[in-house]
Write an enzyme that holds these catalytic residues in place. Structure first.
Site, PDB file in Angstrom:
ATOM      1  N   ASP A 329       1.308  -1.466  -0.081  1.00 50.75           N
ATOM      2  CA  ASP A 329      -0.478   0.162  -0.012  1.00 50.75           C
ATOM      3  C   ASP A 329       0.618   1.174  -0.765  1.00 50.75           C
ATOM      4  O   ASP A 329       2.095   1.350   0.259  1.00 50.75           O
ATOM      5  CB  ASP A 329      -0.517  -0.079   1.528  1.00 50.75           C
ATOM      6  CG  ASP A 329      -2.108   0.607   0.990  1.00 50.75           C
ATOM      7  OD1 ASP A 329      -2.570   1.633  -0.021  1.00 50.75           O
ATOM      8  OD2 ASP A 329      -2.706  -0.122   1.312  1.00 50.75           O
ATOM      9  N   GLU A 529     -10.095   6.810   4.609  1.00 46.97           N
ATOM     10  CA  GLU A 529      -9.402   6.318   4.708  1.00 46.97           C
ATOM     11  C   GLU A 529      -9.569   6.669   6.608  1.00 46.97           C
ATOM     12  O   GLU A 529     -10.369   6.782   7.005  1.00 46.97           O
ATOM     13  CB  GLU A 529      -8.089   6.848   4.528  1.00 46.97           C
ATOM     14  CG  GLU A 529      -7.688   5.536   2.648  1.00 46.97           C
ATOM     15  CD  GLU A 529      -6.447   5.565   2.497  1.00 46.97           C
ATOM     16  OE1 GLU A 529      -5.519   5.500   2.886  1.00 46.97           O
ATOM     17  OE2 GLU A 529      -6.395   5.632   1.207  1.00 46.97           O
TER      18      GLU A 529
END
Length: 821
Positions: A329, A529
Site C-alpha cells: 500500500d 481512510e
C-alpha cells in the site's frame, strides 16, 4: 485448532458461537511462538485454481535470463502518476504505475476520460520502447476502482461496499464487477485495487464503508463472484482480457480489526481469530483466481503486515499456493521496523513483490538495486518477485497486446455511465436500502401526492457517493462533474411528476403549501481512510437536520428520513423525529433507486450488514460479542408489510463526540469546524492566492496535514472556525493551544497565534527544518471571550510565511511554550 472452541465462518453461514465466548473472544497466542508470527501449517491449505502453463513459465525463464538487473528491480517498483513521467518509466524500466485518489492526468481531478487514455498510451509507449540490448516488458496501470471506475467523470458509481453488503446478492456483485471492468477498459487501465474484503470490527474506523460486514460471511460470499466479474472465470477465453481486468484482494490481513478502529493501526488478536475471522474472504478470492493481493498498512500484535514473512510467504504463497503477486500500500513499506520510504529490504524479503512507492519510487529503486548487489536481498527472492509479476502479465496477455487505445472497448466513452450500466447500479441501490422504522405504515409513499424534499443530501451527488469519488476524500467537486448521475431529489421528482404529483425541493424544509409528506435526506459528509476515523459512533449532524425534522413534525407533516452514511451511527434523536427511517448508506450515482423503493416500485430487501448502536459509545459492537445489545441487530431490516413502529428512544449522547481537545488532525478540522483564510472577518475556504492559500500536504500519511502560505502582499489570517465552546476551565491552569508544524519559509515579519507573538519560535523552527510545536497558554489569549470561543486557532501575519500544519490541539505542552507573562 488452537486458541479456543471455534466454528469457522464460511460463505453463506453465520458463525456458531462457542460456549467459550463467541466471535469477539481473543484467542491467546501459542506460547512457543511470538504473538505476531503465524503457524502456516495450521491454516487451511489450498492450491492455485490456475494451472501453471509450461509455455508461460518457459517464456519467463528466457526473459529472466535476458533482463538486466536494473530491469528486474524496475518490475518490483511502482510510482504514482503525480510523481512520475513516461520518461521515468522508460529510464528505470518500471513494471507498473498507479494513481492515488488525488492523482489525475495534468493534476486535474475532473480530467476527461480521453486524457486518461492518452496517458495510458504514453506510459505504455515508454515501457515498450525498443532497446536492442534488452527485452521489451510492458507496464501495467493500477487504480482504485472501488465502487465503479470512480476516478473518471461520467463513470457509473455503485454503492460503496457497506451498501452492497446489505443486498446479500452475490449474482449482482458479479455484474457490478463486469461493468466496472469494461468502464476501466474504456480509459486503457488494466488493473484495479479492488475488491476490499475487510471484516470490520469497530465502526469508528474511517474505512468502515469499504467493508461488506462485521462478520466474514458476506465478504466470503462476495469475493469470488466479484473477482470473477472483474477478471472473468479462470479457464475462460477472456480471463483477464477483453472486457476484464486484473483484480486485487485487499488489505491483507486484519485491517478491519485494528485496536480502537484506528486506520493503519494494530490488530491485537490471537492467531485463531486472525485466521478464522479475517481470512475466509481471501481464501474465497484466491479460489476465484485473483491475481494480486494488496498487503495492509496495519499491524498484527505490533508487527507490520508488510514485513510479516510468516503470513506473506508462509501462509499466502506457501500454504495457500498463491502464484500471483503481492503489492504494498501507499509507502507502507516505510512503516516496517528499520525501514524508510526509500529503503526497505525487509519488505521484499518477507514476501512483498511490488513496492507501492508513490513519491519514493526512485529512492526505493536505487536502494533495492544496491541491496541486491550486496546480497541483502537475495537474487533468488528478486527473481521470484519478478517471475510473479511477469506471470500475471503473460496471463493477462500484456505482452501480446497493442497500446491501450487500440484494445477492445478503449475510447468507447459512451460506455461510461451507459443506460445498461446505470441500470445495474440502480438495482444495487434498490436492494441495499434498509428500512429501520415505518410508523403507521407511512412507506411506501403515494407518488401522486404533494411531496416536500429537504436536507443537504437531497440534491447532492457528491454526498450520496462519498469518498473515493473523483478525489480521494470525495470532496471539492461540483454538480457538473457528475453528468451521468441522478441525485436523490432528481429521482424523486421524476417519479412524482410522472405519477401526476408535485415535488418541491426545499433544503431547509420550509414550505408555502403543506405537503402530504416530507423526505429529508441527510447524513455524513464525504471522507476516506484515516480522515474518517472517529472516537465514537454518534452522528454529528453538520447541517442541523434534526431541527428541520422537528419543525416539519410540529407542523403535522409525516417525515421520511433518508440517512446517508458510511457506517451505522447513533441516531436516536433523528429516529424519534422521523415517522420512517431508511439507512441508504452511500448509494452512488443512481438516486433514482432510492425513489423506486420509497414510492413502492420495489420492496425493501436490505438487511443490516453491521449492528446498529443503541448508544453513542457502543463500539465495538458485533454479533456474537458478550453482552451483545444493539438497537437493531445484524441482519435486521423491515419490509413495508412489517409492523414498523419504534418506541421513543433515549436521546442523551453517551460521549462527547470526538476528542474535544483535538481541533485539527489527519488533514481536517474536527467537530464541525472549518479552516478558513482571509482578512479580518472576511474568511473563506480558499479566498484566492493573492494573500494566503492552503493545500493538502503529507507528513506521515497521504494528505494528513495542510500547507498554508502567506504571500507577504498584505495582512492575512488562517483560523479554525466553528460553534462556540467554553474554554474557561481549560484556561484556569497550564492548558495551551499547541500547533505541530514545520516552517519552510519565513517568517518575514511578526506572526501572532491567539494574539500572542510567536515569531521567535517560528524562526527557530525554520532554522531547524524539523517538525516542532508552538504552544500558547490559553490564559494568555488576548481579546477573546473564553466562554464563547469560535476561533480557537488564529494565526496572522503580514509578511511571507510558509508552514505545514500537522495538528492543532489543546493540552499540556512539552516543548515550544511561548512566554506570555
Amino acid at each position: 485448532m488452537k486458541g479456543g472452541n471455534w466454528t469457522r465462518v464460511v460463505s453463506g453461514c453465520v458463525a456458531v458461537l462457542a460456549a467459550s465466548g463467541g466471535i469477539a473472544q481473543v484467542a491467546p497466542p501459542t506460547p512457543s511462538t511470538p504473538a505476531n508470527t503465524a503457524h502456516p501449517s495450521e491454516w487451511p491449505g489450498q492450491t492455485s485454481p490456475v494451472p501453471r502453463d509450461p509455455a508461460i513459465e518457459a517464456k519467463i525463464d528466457r526473459l529472466l535470463a535476458a533482463m538486466s538487473l536494473e530491469q528486474k528491480v524496475g518490475q518490483v517498483v511502482q510510482g504514482d502518476i503525480a510523481s512520475i513521467t513516461p520518461e521515468d518509466v522508460r529510464r528505470y524500466h518500471l513494471g507498473s504505475v498507479f494513481n492515488g485518489g488525488n492523482s489525475d492526468p495534468h493534476g486535474q481531478y475532473n480530467a476527461p476520460a480521453k486524457d486518461w487514455l492518452a496517458l495510458a498510451d504514453a506510459f505504455w509507449d515508454a515501457s515498450t520502447t525498443d532497446d536492442p540490448k534488452l527485452p521489451r516488458i510492458p507496464a501495467i496501470w493500477g487504480i482504485d476502482a472501488v465502487h465503479g471506475h470512480s476516478n473518471i467523470v461520467g463513470a457509473t458509481l455503485f454503492p460503496h461496499n457497506i451498501g452492497l453488503g446489505a443486498m446479500r446478492d452475490p449474482d449482482l456483485m458479479r455484474k457490478i464487477g463486469e461493468v466496472t471492468a469494461v468502464e476501466m477498459r474504456v480509459t486503457g487501465i488494466d488493473w484495479t485495487f479492488a475488491p476490499t474484503i475487510a471484516v470490520v470490527r469497530d465502526d469508528r474506523w474511517g474505512r468502515t464503508y469499504e467493508g461488506f460486514g462485521e462478520v466474514p460471511e458476506i465478504a466470503a460470499s462476495y469475493a469470488g463472484p466479484l473477482v470473477e466479474g472483474l477478471q472473468g472465470k479462470v479457464g475462460g477465453k477472456d480471463w483477464l482480457r477483453g472486457p476484464h481486468v486484473i483484480a486485487t484482494a485487499k488489505h491483507f490481513l486484519g485491517d478491519g480489526g485494528t485496536h480502537n478502529g484506528r486506520d493503519q493501526g494494530d490488530a491485537q488478536v490471537g492467531e485463531t481469530q486472525l485466521r478464522d475471522l479475517f481470512a475466509p474472504p481471501y481464501e474465497a478470492a484466491l479460489k476465484a483466481g485473483v491475481q494480486s493481493v494488496m498487503v495492509s498498512f496495519s499491524s498484527w500484535n505490533g508487527r507490520k503486515m508488510t514485513g510479516n514473512d510468516s503470513l506473506l510467504t508462509g501462509v499466502v504463497k506457501q500454504r495457500w499456493g498463491f502464484d500471483g503477486f503481492l503489492v504494498g500500500d501507499w509507502n507502507a513499506h516505510g512503516q516496517v521496523e528499520g525501514c524508510t520510504n526509500t529503503d526497505c529490504p525487509q519488505a521484499i524479503n518477507a514476501g512483498l513483490d511490488i513496492y507501492m512507492a508513490p513519491d519514493s519510487w526512485k529512492g526505493i529503486w536505487e536502494s533495492t538495486l544496491r541491496e541486491v548487489k550486496s546480497g541483502a536481498i537475495p537474487m533468488s527472492r528478486l527473481d521470484d518477485a519478478v517471475r510473479r509479476v511477469l506471470r500475471v502479465k503473460f496471463r493477462a496477455g500484456i505482452f501480446d497486446a497493442v497500446k491501450p487505445s487500440a484494445r477492445p472497448y478503449a475510447g468507447r466513452y459512451e460506455l461510461l455511465g451507459s443506460p445498461e450500466h446505470r441500470a445495474v447500479a440502480r438495482q444495487a441501490v434498490r436492494e441495499s436500502l434498509v428500512l429501520l422504522k415505518n410508523a403507521g405504515s407511512l412507506l411506501p409513499l403515494k407518488p401522486g401526492a404533494r411531496i416536500l424534499v429537504a436536507g443537504d443530501g437531497a440534491d447532492n451527488v457528491a454526498k450520496q457517493a462519498g469518498g473515493w469519488t473523483l478525489s480521494w476524500q470525495g470532496t471539492g467537486t461540483t454538480p457538473a462533474d457528475f453528468p451521468n448521475a441522478t441525485s436523490i431529489w432528481q429521482g424523486i421528482r421524476e417519479t412524482v411528476q410522472t405519477a401526476g404529483g408535485t415535488a418541491t425541493l426545499s433544503p431547509d424544509g420550509s414550505f408555502a403549501a403543506k405537503p402530504d409528506a416530507a423526505i429529508v435526506v441527510f447524513g455524513e459528509n464525504p471522507y476516506a481512510e484515516f480522515q474518517g476515523d472517529r472516537s465514537d459512533v454518534a452522528f454529528d449532524d453538520p447541517a442541523d437536520t434534526l431541527a428541520t425534522m422537528k419543525r416539519l413534525k410540529a407542523a403535522g407533516v409525516p417525515v421520511v428520513a433518508v440517512f446517508l452514511s458510511g457506517r451505522p451511527l447513533w441516531t436516536n434523536p433523528w429516529l424519534n423525529a422521523a415517522d420512517a427511517f431508511v439507512a441508504a448508506w452511500l448509494p452512488g450515482s443512481e438516486g433514482g433507486g432510492v425513489a423506486d423503493v420509497l414510492f413502492g416500485k420495489a420492496e425493501f430487501r436490505g438487511k443490516l450488514p453491521f449492528s446498529w448502536p443503541k448508544r453513542s459509545d457502543q463500539t465495538p459492537l458485533n454479533v456474537g460479542d458478550g453482552g451483545y445489545d444493539p438497537l437493531f441487530p445484524y441482519g435486521f431490516g423491515l419490509t413495508t408489510k412489517d409492523r414498523g413502529e419504534l418506541p421513543a428512544l433515549p436521546e442523551v449522547r453517551a460521549s462527547g463526540g470526538g476528542d474535544a481537545h483535538t481541533l485539527f488532525t489527519a488533514g481536517k478540522a474536527t467537530n464541525g469546524r472549518r479552516l478558513l483564510l482571509g482578512t479580518g472577518d472576511a474568511l473563506a475556504t480558499n479566498p484566492g492566492p493573492e494573500l494566503i492559500a492552503q493545500r493538502p500536504a503529507d507528513r506521515v500519511a497521504q494528505e494528513d496535514s495542510v500547507r498554508i502560505t502567506w504571500t507577504g502582499r498584505g495582512a492575512a489570517t488562517a483560523a479554525l472556525v466553528g460553534d462556540p465552546v467554553d474554554l474557561t476551565r481549560e484556561a484556569n491552569g497550564d492548558v495551551a493551544l499547541i500547533v505541530t508544524l514545520r516552517v519552510a519559509n519565513g517568517p518575514a515579519s511578526a506572526v501572532t497565534l491567539g494574539g500572542r507573538d510567536v515569531t521567535t519560535r517560528l524562526r527557530a523552527l525554520a532554522q531547524s527544518h524539523e517538525w516542532g510545536d508552538v504552544a500558547v497558554p490559553l490564559r494568555c489569549f488576548t481579546g477573546t471571550d473564553l466562554a464563547r470561543v469560535t476561533r480557537p486557532f488564529v494565526m496572522s501575519t503580514a509578511g511571507a510565511l510558509d508552514v505545514t500544519v500537522s495538528q492543532v490541539r489543546l493540552g499540556s505542552p512539552t516543548a515550544g511554550l511561548v512566554d506570555c507573562r
